[in-house]
Motif scaffolding. Structure first.
Motif, mmCIF file in Angstrom:
data_model
loop_
_atom_site.group_PDB
_atom_site.id
_atom_site.type_symbol
_atom_site.label_atom_id
_atom_site.label_comp_id
_atom_site.label_asym_id
_atom_site.label_seq_id
_atom_site.Cartn_x
_atom_site.Cartn_y
_atom_site.Cartn_z
ATOM 1 N N SER A 123 0.835 -1.205 0.000
ATOM 2 C CA SER A 123 0.000 0.000 0.000
ATOM 3 C C SER A 123 0.870 1.256 0.000
ATOM 4 O O SER A 123 0.613 2.203 -0.743
ATOM 5 C CB SER A 123 -0.911 -0.014 1.222
ATOM 6 N N GLY A 124 1.905 1.261 0.801
ATOM 7 C CA GLY A 124 2.826 2.398 0.835
ATOM 8 C C GLY A 124 3.605 2.548 -0.446
ATOM 9 O O GLY A 124 3.879 3.657 -0.907
ATOM 10 N N LEU A 125 3.959 1.419 -1.047
ATOM 11 C CA LEU A 125 4.675 1.434 -2.327
ATOM 12 C C LEU A 125 3.827 2.089 -3.402
ATOM 13 O O LEU A 125 4.306 2.920 -4.179
ATOM 14 C CB LEU A 125 5.037 0.006 -2.727
ATOM 15 N N ASP A 126 2.552 1.742 -3.417
ATOM 16 C CA ASP A 126 1.650 2.335 -4.400
ATOM 17 C C ASP A 126 1.494 3.834 -4.175
ATOM 18 O O ASP A 126 1.536 4.619 -5.123
ATOM 19 C CB ASP A 126 0.285 1.641 -4.337
ATOM 20 N N ASP A 127 1.318 4.241 -2.927
ATOM 21 C CA ASP A 127 1.186 5.668 -2.627
ATOM 22 C C ASP A 127 2.451 6.429 -3.005
ATOM 23 O O ASP A 127 2.389 7.524 -3.565
ATOM 24 C CB ASP A 127 0.892 5.890 -1.146
ATOM 25 N N THR A 128 3.597 5.837 -2.712
ATOM 26 C CA THR A 128 4.863 6.487 -3.023
ATOM 27 C C THR A 128 5.040 6.652 -4.521
ATOM 28 O O THR A 128 5.410 7.727 -4.995
ATOM 29 C CB THR A 128 6.041 5.678 -2.446
ATOM 30 N N PHE A 129 4.774 5.592 -5.273
ATOM 31 C CA PHE A 129 4.908 5.678 -6.729
ATOM 32 C C PHE A 129 3.945 6.693 -7.317
ATOM 33 O O PHE A 129 4.338 7.528 -8.126
ATOM 34 C CB PHE A 129 4.682 4.318 -7.392
#
Length: 122
Positions: free
Chosen positions: A75-81
């Motif tokens: 979830s954090g990876l998606d938000d960061t990207f």
């Protein structure tokens, strides 16, 4: 449950698989507010499946914990990207548009001064 037994490669595989699955779920009509919860549930399922089918061992508590962490990671990876890419694109676009506006105003100012110079010399 000992965290020293967690394989970093397994965690990366689980986070990546969770991210890809959640991205495919994201394209459905599911509300975006539910995606972090879906990511955690998918992470737990992927972690348990990875442990059972690939590693052939079962430490249920560790698998659930790793799945929850993987869900948060995905979830954090998606938000960061999405935030990083949109931020870069927006800054490039705003920088480009301001340069074009500045260049247009400079050309207008210089053409005004040239036309006034020609009028005074006549």
């Amino acid at each position: 449950m000992s965290l020293s037994n967690v394989d970093v490669t397994a965690a990366i595989i689980i986070i990546t698989a969770t991210w890809f699955i959640v991205q495919s779920i994201k394209s459905t009509s599911l509300s975006n507010k539910l995606l972090p919860l879906v990511s955690i549930v998918v992470g737990v399922i992927v972690s348990i499946a990875y442990s059972y089918f690939i590693v052939k061992s079962s430490a249920l508590g560790q698998d659930i914990f790793l799945g929850i962490i993987s869900g948060f990671g995905a979830s954090g990876l998606d938000d960061t990207f999405s935030d990083s890419i949109s931020g870069i694109v927006n800054s490039v676009i705003s920088g480009f548009s301001s340069n074009v506006e500045n260049q247009a105003s400079t050309e207008t100012d210089s053409s005004d001064s040239v036309s006034s110079d020609t009028n005074t010399t006549k």
